[in-house]
Design a protein around this motif. Structure first.
Motif, PDB file in Angstrom:
ATOM      1  N   LYS A  34       0.810  -1.226   0.000  1.00  0.00           N
ATOM      2  CA  LYS A  34       0.000   0.000   0.000  1.00  0.00           C
ATOM      3  C   LYS A  34       0.842   1.275   0.000  1.00  0.00           C
ATOM      4  O   LYS A  34       0.296   2.372  -0.159  1.00  0.00           O
ATOM      5  CB  LYS A  34      -0.971   0.006   1.172  1.00  0.00           C
ATOM      6  N   LYS A  35       2.146   1.140   0.173  1.00  0.00           N
ATOM      7  CA  LYS A  35       3.019   2.310   0.089  1.00  0.00           C
ATOM      8  C   LYS A  35       3.619   2.477  -1.302  1.00  0.00           C
ATOM      9  O   LYS A  35       4.433   3.376  -1.532  1.00  0.00           O
ATOM     10  CB  LYS A  35       4.147   2.197   1.121  1.00  0.00           C
ATOM     11  N   ASP A  36       3.201   1.635  -2.247  1.00  0.00           N
ATOM     12  CA  ASP A  36       3.729   1.641  -3.606  1.00  0.00           C
ATOM     13  C   ASP A  36       2.642   2.113  -4.560  1.00  0.00           C
ATOM     14  O   ASP A  36       1.589   1.477  -4.664  1.00  0.00           O
ATOM     15  CB  ASP A  36       4.199   0.230  -3.974  1.00  0.00           C
ATOM     16  N   ILE A  37       2.878   3.214  -5.252  1.00  0.00           N
ATOM     17  CA  ILE A  37       1.866   3.748  -6.160  1.00  0.00           C
ATOM     18  C   ILE A  37       1.900   3.063  -7.518  1.00  0.00           C
ATOM     19  O   ILE A  37       1.051   3.322  -8.371  1.00  0.00           O
ATOM     20  CB  ILE A  37       2.029   5.268  -6.363  1.00  0.00           C
ATOM     21  N   GLY A  38       2.880   2.189  -7.750  1.00  0.00           N
ATOM     22  CA  GLY A  38       2.997   1.531  -9.043  1.00  0.00           C
ATOM     23  C   GLY A  38       3.710   2.413 -10.047  1.00  0.00           C
ATOM     24  O   GLY A  38       4.246   3.480  -9.700  1.00  0.00           O
ATOM     25  N   PRO A  39       3.736   2.002 -11.325  1.00  0.00           N
ATOM     26  CA  PRO A  39       4.417   2.791 -12.353  1.00  0.00           C
ATOM     27  C   PRO A  39       3.811   4.188 -12.465  1.00  0.00           C
ATOM     28  O   PRO A  39       2.592   4.341 -12.499  1.00  0.00           O
ATOM     29  CB  PRO A  39       4.169   1.982 -13.639  1.00  0.00           C
ATOM     30  N   ALA A  40       4.674   5.197 -12.494  1.00  0.00           N
ATOM     31  CA  ALA A  40       4.189   6.578 -12.579  1.00  0.00           C
ATOM     32  C   ALA A  40       5.256   7.453 -13.207  1.00  0.00           C
ATOM     33  O   ALA A  40       6.446   7.102 -13.227  1.00  0.00           O
ATOM     34  CB  ALA A  40       3.823   7.104 -11.192  1.00  0.00           C
TER      35      ALA A  40
END
Length: 218
Positions: A34-40
């Motif tokens: 949940k602390k990872d926003i994914g590719p951005a």
């Protein structure tokens, strides 16, 4: 489809969530940090990095100087962004398994200050609800016996709990546990109370069975 493990600090959420994601892999399951926003793009990642630092990397010794309202607003901002940036959280063909969601943050906020519960919960209106939330109802004494490296925020130092770490942790996590049990009743969560001697694989198996039953429900 979002599957959430909840519980007090040290209840085994991360371990069970990873085991569940592994067991459900044939269903296209993933463990979501949940602390990872994914590719951005770089700009979005930079903004996320600043917000992540404000929430999780501030020096603990300074305490909660801005108060619970400020803290929960930061948390709500993070989850609102996560809801926009992580489409796998709402993809009906993906089982996104996470070790906790914003629910425990609400519980801790209501323990920290007497804020209006409806207002606090309304802050998370843009965030997707889980298809299944499993509360690992572990007693604080059991969780403490598993590990002793709890942070000041987990021992309750920001919330006025003093004294020896073990006693402070037990008292603080007991009231957080009460809030989580209240939320479980109101939101119809699945509550599991693992035996202290049970391996996490047994708890994970119970969660997997619940997920499979959910998927078979029209």
């Amino acid at each position: 489809m979002l599957i959430v493990m909840e519980g007090i600090d040290g209840s085994g959420k991360s371990t069970v969530a990873r085991l569940v994601a592994r067991e459900l892999a044939p269903y296209r399951a993933v463990f979501v940090d949940k602390k990872d926003i994914g590719p951005a793009d770089p700009g979005t990642e930079a903004r996320a990095g600043r917000l992540r630092e404000l929430i999780w990397s501030s020096p603990e010794k300074q305490g909660d100087t801005y108060g619970a309202a400020h803290w929960i607003l930061l948390i709500a901002s993070w989850y609102a962004g996560l809801a926009r940036l992580r489409p796998d959280l709402t993809d009906p063909d993906t089982l996104a398994v996470t070790d906790g969601w914003y629910y425990r943050n609400i519980a801790k906020t209501l323990v920290r200050e007497r804020l209006d519960a409806h207002w606090v919960e309304s802050l998370f209106a843009p965030v997707p609800e889980s298809a299944l939330t499993v509360l690992l109802d572990v007693a604080p004494e059991v969780a403490w016996a598993r590990r002793h490296d709890f942070k000041d925020t987990e021992i309750g130092r920001w919330d006025g709990f003093t004294g020896p770490p073990r006693e402070s942790y037990r008292a603080y996590q007991s009231v957080v546990r009460e809030e989580l049990l209240r939320m479980a009743k109101d939101r119809d969560w699945l509550v599991l109370t693992p035996d202290p001697d049970d391996p996490p694989e047994r708890t994970a198996a119970a969660v997997v069975a619940a997920v499979r039953a959910l998927r078979r429900t029209p």
